[in-house]
Design an enzyme around this catalytic site. Structure first.
Site, mmCIF file in Angstrom:
data_model
loop_
_atom_site.group_PDB
_atom_site.id
_atom_site.type_symbol
_atom_site.label_atom_id
_atom_site.label_comp_id
_atom_site.label_asym_id
_atom_site.label_seq_id
_atom_site.Cartn_x
_atom_site.Cartn_y
_atom_site.Cartn_z
ATOM 1 N N SER A 46 0.934 -1.466 -0.254
ATOM 2 C CA SER A 46 -0.232 -0.173 -0.066
ATOM 3 C C SER A 46 0.736 0.736 -0.774
ATOM 4 O O SER A 46 0.227 2.423 -0.385
ATOM 5 C CB SER A 46 -0.761 0.189 1.239
ATOM 6 O OG SER A 46 -0.254 -0.256 2.493
ATOM 7 N N HIS A 272 -0.414 6.318 5.815
ATOM 8 C CA HIS A 272 0.156 5.768 4.378
ATOM 9 C C HIS A 272 0.461 7.123 4.172
ATOM 10 O O HIS A 272 0.330 8.570 4.019
ATOM 11 C CB HIS A 272 -0.813 5.029 3.576
ATOM 12 C CG HIS A 272 -1.511 3.809 3.766
ATOM 13 N ND1 HIS A 272 -1.588 3.511 5.573
ATOM 14 C CD2 HIS A 272 -0.691 2.566 3.531
ATOM 15 C CE1 HIS A 272 -1.095 2.214 5.677
ATOM 16 N NE2 HIS A 272 -1.082 1.796 4.160
#
Length: 289
Positions: A46, A272
């Site tokens: 990711s 992220h």
């Protein structure tokens, strides 16, 4: 305090899996600056796929964005063939085996083994992998607290992280050897992971105690060191994104940070990179080309 921490954890978890509810918007991509002959394959997890960054592409459970670093590199260089198979949740085993996908509790089928995208004529491979082998995002979520008097989580997870970091070396070595076997002409660039939280953290803005903030970032840094040494030993180029990302961590102002914190302030998954970070990583990788 406990209820507040649970609310933050639920919100972060919901945001992390909310890509199915994000509608695509039409943003025109700029043309590539110059066409580049060759085949570019992007592999990874990711950090490379860019979950919740607009626009999504492919299986929504992979959280793959057309503005992740691979697509940004493709826009810049215009490789004649481009295959981005990065996928959220991927670990080293998913390079050679199908990855089971789910989203919001719903079965989303399987993503093919990422190595299926490799070919004998591949000329460039980028790879970001390792975070899910160690489980750092999950540990970071377990370390969340709004109680300044809570017991630091470092003692609970330190030995586990150290053991999994050590075990990552042989797993990554096998992945790199497998890439070379399938794509002997390819140049292989392996990225590390960035600075997620500054020294001492920024409690309670990011709900992690100072001691645990340092533990979590030190765990990322130890993983980076393992990725770097393994890459060097197996014919790949390590790309350091940690050093240039200093000062762009989740504690910074929204317009400055490259990664989101537990509660994002931009369209990106918690813990992220955001679009700004993916673009920055693309520039750092490009400097190696």
């Amino acid at each position: 305090m406990m209820r507040a921490a649970q609310s933050v954890r639920r919100l972060a978890g919901a945001l992390l899996t909310a890509s199915a509810t994000v509608a695509a918007v039409c943003l025109g991509a700029a043309p590539a600056q110059a066409a580049t002959a060759g085949v570019y394959v992007a592999l990874g997890d990711s950090m490379a796929s860019g979950p919740l960054i607009m626009d999504p592409t492919g299986n929504l459970a992979c959280g793959r964005s057309t503005h992740n670093y691979a697509h940004t590199l493709q826009e810049r260089y215009g490789f004649s063939t481009f295959r981005d198979v990065t996928c959220s949740g991927a670990d080293t085993a998913d390079m050679t085996s199908p990855q089971h996908l789910s989203l919001l509790g719903q079965d989303m089928g399987y993503a093919p083994a990422q190595f299926d995208a490799l070919s004998a004529d591949t000329t460039l491979v980028t790879l970001t992998i390792g975070g899910n082998d160690i489980g750092l995002v999950g540990i970071a979520q377990e370390c969340m607290t709004l109680n300044p008097f809570a017991t630091p989580c470092k003692g609970e997870f330190e030995a586990e992280v150290a053991a999994k970091t050590e075990a990552l070396g042989p797993k990554l070595a096998s992945v790199l050897d497998g890439i070379h076997a399938r794509s002997p002409q390819a140049r292989v660039l392996v990225t590390g992971y960035g600075e997620y939280i500054r020294k001492g953290g920024c409690f309670p803005l990011q709900p992690v105690l100072p001691k645990d903030s340092d533990f979590l970032q030190a765990s990322v840094d130890a993983m980076n060191a393992k990725i770097s040494s393994t890459s060097a030993a197996h014919g790949a180029t390590y790309v350091d994104v940690r050093t240039p990302s200093a000062g762009h961590d989740a504690c910074q102002a929204p317009e400055k940070k490259w990664v989101e914190g537990y509660v994002p302030t931009d369209l990106a998954a918690p813990l992220h990179p955001n679009r700004r970070g993916e673009e920055a990583y693309a520039g750092i990788i490009a400097a190696k080309l």
